[in-house]
Design a protein around this motif. Structure first.
Motif, mmCIF file in Angstrom:
data_model
loop_
_atom_site.group_PDB
_atom_site.id
_atom_site.type_symbol
_atom_site.label_atom_id
_atom_site.label_comp_id
_atom_site.label_asym_id
_atom_site.label_seq_id
_atom_site.Cartn_x
_atom_site.Cartn_y
_atom_site.Cartn_z
ATOM 1 N N VAL A 36 -1.906 9.339 2.022
ATOM 2 C CA VAL A 36 -0.541 9.865 1.894
ATOM 3 C C VAL A 36 -0.550 11.377 1.663
ATOM 4 O O VAL A 36 0.321 12.098 2.160
ATOM 5 C CB VAL A 36 0.254 9.128 0.790
ATOM 6 N N ILE A 66 -0.684 12.651 5.039
ATOM 7 C CA ILE A 66 0.589 12.457 5.755
ATOM 8 C C ILE A 66 1.617 13.513 5.338
ATOM 9 O O ILE A 66 2.355 14.046 6.166
ATOM 10 C CB ILE A 66 1.129 11.025 5.503
ATOM 11 N N PRO A 72 15.108 7.379 -0.068
ATOM 12 C CA PRO A 72 13.889 7.347 0.749
ATOM 13 C C PRO A 72 12.888 8.446 0.383
ATOM 14 O O PRO A 72 11.672 8.208 0.408
ATOM 15 C CB PRO A 72 14.439 7.525 2.168
ATOM 16 N N GLY A 128 4.776 6.774 -3.017
ATOM 17 C CA GLY A 128 3.604 6.520 -2.170
ATOM 18 C C GLY A 128 2.493 7.531 -2.439
ATOM 19 O O GLY A 128 1.313 7.174 -2.544
ATOM 20 N N VAL A 170 13.013 12.430 5.462
ATOM 21 C CA VAL A 170 11.678 11.834 5.551
ATOM 22 C C VAL A 170 11.071 12.050 6.939
ATOM 23 O O VAL A 170 9.851 12.264 7.069
ATOM 24 C CB VAL A 170 11.694 10.340 5.159
ATOM 25 N N MET A 173 10.779 7.417 -2.470
ATOM 26 C CA MET A 173 9.740 6.453 -2.078
ATOM 27 C C MET A 173 8.504 7.165 -1.551
ATOM 28 O O MET A 173 7.377 6.703 -1.765
ATOM 29 C CB MET A 173 10.287 5.503 -1.020
ATOM 30 N N THR A 191 0.853 -1.188 0.000
ATOM 31 C CA THR A 191 0.000 0.000 0.000
ATOM 32 C C THR A 191 0.892 1.242 0.000
ATOM 33 O O THR A 191 2.026 1.204 0.488
ATOM 34 C CB THR A 191 -0.913 0.041 1.245
ATOM 35 N N PRO A 192 0.379 2.346 -0.529
ATOM 36 C CA PRO A 192 1.162 3.586 -0.523
ATOM 37 C C PRO A 192 1.605 4.027 0.880
ATOM 38 O O PRO A 192 2.715 4.544 1.033
ATOM 39 C CB PRO A 192 0.186 4.588 -1.156
ATOM 40 N N VAL A 193 0.792 3.793 1.888
ATOM 41 C CA VAL A 193 1.207 4.224 3.236
ATOM 42 C C VAL A 193 2.361 3.368 3.761
ATOM 43 O O VAL A 193 3.226 3.861 4.499
ATOM 44 C CB VAL A 193 0.036 4.240 4.251
ATOM 45 N N GLU A 194 2.396 2.108 3.377
ATOM 46 C CA GLU A 194 3.541 1.265 3.775
ATOM 47 C C GLU A 194 4.824 1.772 3.107
ATOM 48 O O GLU A 194 5.911 1.700 3.685
ATOM 49 C CB GLU A 194 3.273 -0.198 3.415
ATOM 50 N N MET A 195 4.704 2.296 1.887
ATOM 51 C CA MET A 195 5.887 2.854 1.216
ATOM 52 C C MET A 195 6.432 4.062 1.967
ATOM 53 O O MET A 195 7.641 4.272 2.020
ATOM 54 C CB MET A 195 5.548 3.251 -0.208
ATOM 55 N N VAL A 196 5.552 4.841 2.539
ATOM 56 C CA VAL A 196 6.022 5.972 3.339
ATOM 57 C C VAL A 196 6.799 5.455 4.558
ATOM 58 O O VAL A 196 7.858 5.993 4.916
ATOM 59 C CB VAL A 196 4.839 6.866 3.780
ATOM 60 N N LEU A 197 6.303 4.373 5.173
ATOM 61 C CA LEU A 197 7.022 3.783 6.316
ATOM 62 C C LEU A 197 8.399 3.279 5.888
ATOM 63 O O LEU A 197 9.388 3.467 6.599
ATOM 64 C CB LEU A 197 6.208 2.636 6.928
ATOM 65 N N VAL A 198 8.461 2.644 4.715
ATOM 66 C CA VAL A 198 9.742 2.152 4.194
ATOM 67 C C VAL A 198 10.704 3.330 3.973
ATOM 68 O O VAL A 198 11.885 3.267 4.323
ATOM 69 C CB VAL A 198 9.529 1.373 2.875
ATOM 70 N N GLY A 199 10.183 4.420 3.416
ATOM 71 C CA GLY A 199 11.019 5.601 3.203
ATOM 72 C C GLY A 199 11.550 6.158 4.508
ATOM 73 O O GLY A 199 12.744 6.498 4.621
ATOM 74 N N LEU A 200 10.705 6.203 5.513
ATOM 75 C CA LEU A 200 11.140 6.733 6.810
ATOM 76 C C LEU A 200 12.197 5.834 7.443
ATOM 77 O O LEU A 200 13.230 6.318 7.933
ATOM 78 C CB LEU A 200 9.921 6.877 7.733
ATOM 79 N N ALA A 201 11.962 4.519 7.413
ATOM 80 C CA ALA A 201 12.932 3.583 7.996
ATOM 81 C C ALA A 201 14.260 3.650 7.251
ATOM 82 O O ALA A 201 15.337 3.661 7.868
ATOM 83 C CB ALA A 201 12.364 2.155 7.951
ATOM 84 N N SER A 215 14.154 -3.082 3.118
ATOM 85 C CA SER A 215 12.943 -3.149 3.948
ATOM 86 C C SER A 215 11.977 -4.178 3.420
ATOM 87 O O SER A 215 11.985 -4.506 2.236
ATOM 88 C CB SER A 215 12.248 -1.781 3.998
ATOM 89 N N VAL A 275 7.377 13.705 7.306
ATOM 90 C CA VAL A 275 6.245 13.099 8.019
ATOM 91 C C VAL A 275 5.813 13.948 9.219
ATOM 92 O O VAL A 275 4.615 14.098 9.485
ATOM 93 C CB VAL A 275 6.584 11.648 8.454
#
Lengths: 187, 187
Positions: B171, B174, B86, B93, A171, B89, A85-95, B49, A175
Motif C-alpha cells: 500500500v 500504491i 473512502p 489500508g 481515491v 479507508m 488485506t490492506p490492498v483489498e481495503m484500497v480497492l474498497v475505497g476506490l469503488a 462493498s 491511486v
C-alpha cells in the motif's frame, strides 16, 4: 437555461453540495481538511484500525460513530485471515469513492439511478513484496473497475456520469498519481 | 552465521513466509495474484462493498469469511455518515500494511514487539474535489504516519524495522507511486 424541477431522487443533497462549494470558494481556508485513522497491532499480521475524528471547516469534526477495521493476511500466507488485506481495503475505497461520485453527478444531472454495481480487481505480482525480483513493484500492476448501472439514461449519459465521477474522485487520484508519505517513529 | 534459536514470538510464521518465497522463486506464475472487491450503491453517497474471493497460487482462493465495508460521506457534506469515507479507508489500508510489515520484519529479526501503534493523517484541500480550483488535486496533499513502538530493541533497530516495512509495503507503493486504473461501463 432550464428551470424545470428536478425529478430524480438518488438521495444526494446536491443543493447543499453546491452551497458548500459556494461557501468554500469564499473561504478557502475552511476547505483544508485532515483525514485520520489510528491503528493498533493485535498479533501476527492482524491489526485493528479506528476512524472517528477529522478536521475540516476550520474545526475538529467527528463521525456519528467510530468505524473499526480489522486487517490481516490470508491463511495461504500462514496468517489467520482475521480481516481483509490492506490492498483489498484500497480497492474498497476506490469503488466507494467512484460510486458516491456516480450518485452525486447523476443527481446533479437529474438522472434517476436504479442500480449501481461495481466489481474491482487489482493485479499483483507477489515477487515484489516477497523480495524475489527487485524489478517487480510491491503494489498493483494495474486496477480495473467495471460498473454496471441501471438508470433512466442513455448508455452515453451513463458513461459520461462515470467519466465525471472519475474526474472528481479523491481515491482515483490517490491511486493513479503519486502522493508523498512521511513515516515517522516516535521516541 | 548464527544458529541461535529464535526467542521472539510476534505471531508471525516467518518460516512459512520464507518457504513461500522459495516456492514462488521456483514457480513465479504462482505469484500472480488478483485482489477483488464488489461494491453496491445503497442510496445517496452510501455504498456497501464486499471482499471475499481472490486469485493466487494458480487458483481461486477465498477468505475464511466475507468482509463487508460501508462507505459514505459525513453529515457536514449533507450525507448520512453510514460508513467511513473512502479516503479514510485508504489510510486504514496504509496503516494496516505497514503494521503487518513491522511485525513480520521484527519476527524475522528476532525482535519481540510489545506494542505497535500508528496514527495516520492525510491532508486534503477540498477545493479539488469540489471543482473550485483546477490546480488543486482531488487526493491527499500528503500523508504522515507516526509509529509508536515498544519492543525489545534499540531505537535504531526499531527505526530499521519501520524502514524495511516501508520498503516492502504494497500500500505504501500504491499511494506513493502511480498505478494505471481502467474504468469500464457495462452495456
Amino acid at each position: 437555461m432550464s428551470t424545470t424541477q428536478m425529478t430524480a431522487d438518488n438521495g444526494v443533497n446536491v443543493e447543499a453540495l453546491l452551497g458548500a462549494r459556494e461557501a468554500l470558494t469564499a473561504a478557502p481556508e475552511a476547505a483544508q481538511f485532515q483525514w485520520r485513522a489510528t491503528c493498533e497491532w493485535m498479533r501476527g499480521t492482524h491489526s485493528r484500525s479506528k476512524v472517528e475524528r477529522f478536521f475540516g471547516l476550520g474545526e475538529e469534526q467527528q463521525h456519528r460513530t467510530a468505524f473499526t477495521f480489522d486487517a490481516d493476511h490470508p491463511e495461504i500466507f500462514a496468517s489467520e485471515d482475521k480481516g481483509s488485506t490492506p490492498v483489498e481495503m484500497v480497492l474498497v475505497g476506490l469503488a466507494g469513492c467512484l460510486t458516491a461520485g456516480v450518485a452525486s453527478v447523476a443527481q446533479n444531472r437529474d438522472i434517476q439511478l436504479r442500480k449501481v454495481s461495481a466489481t474491482i480487481e487489482g493485479k499483483m505480482d507477489l515477487q515484489g513484496i516477497l523480495g524475489i525480483d527487485s524489478d517487480v513493484r510491491n503494489g498493483f500492476d494495474d486496477v480495473t473497475v467495471r460498473f454496471d448501472i441501471d438508470a433512466d439514461a442513455t448508455q452515453e449519459e451513463i458513461e459520461a456520469l462515470v467519466a465525471q465521477s472519475q474526474k472528481r474522485s479523491a481515491v482515483f487520484d490517490i491511486v493513479t498519481n503519486p502522493t508523498q508519505v512521511t513515516v515517522e517513529v516516535g521516541r
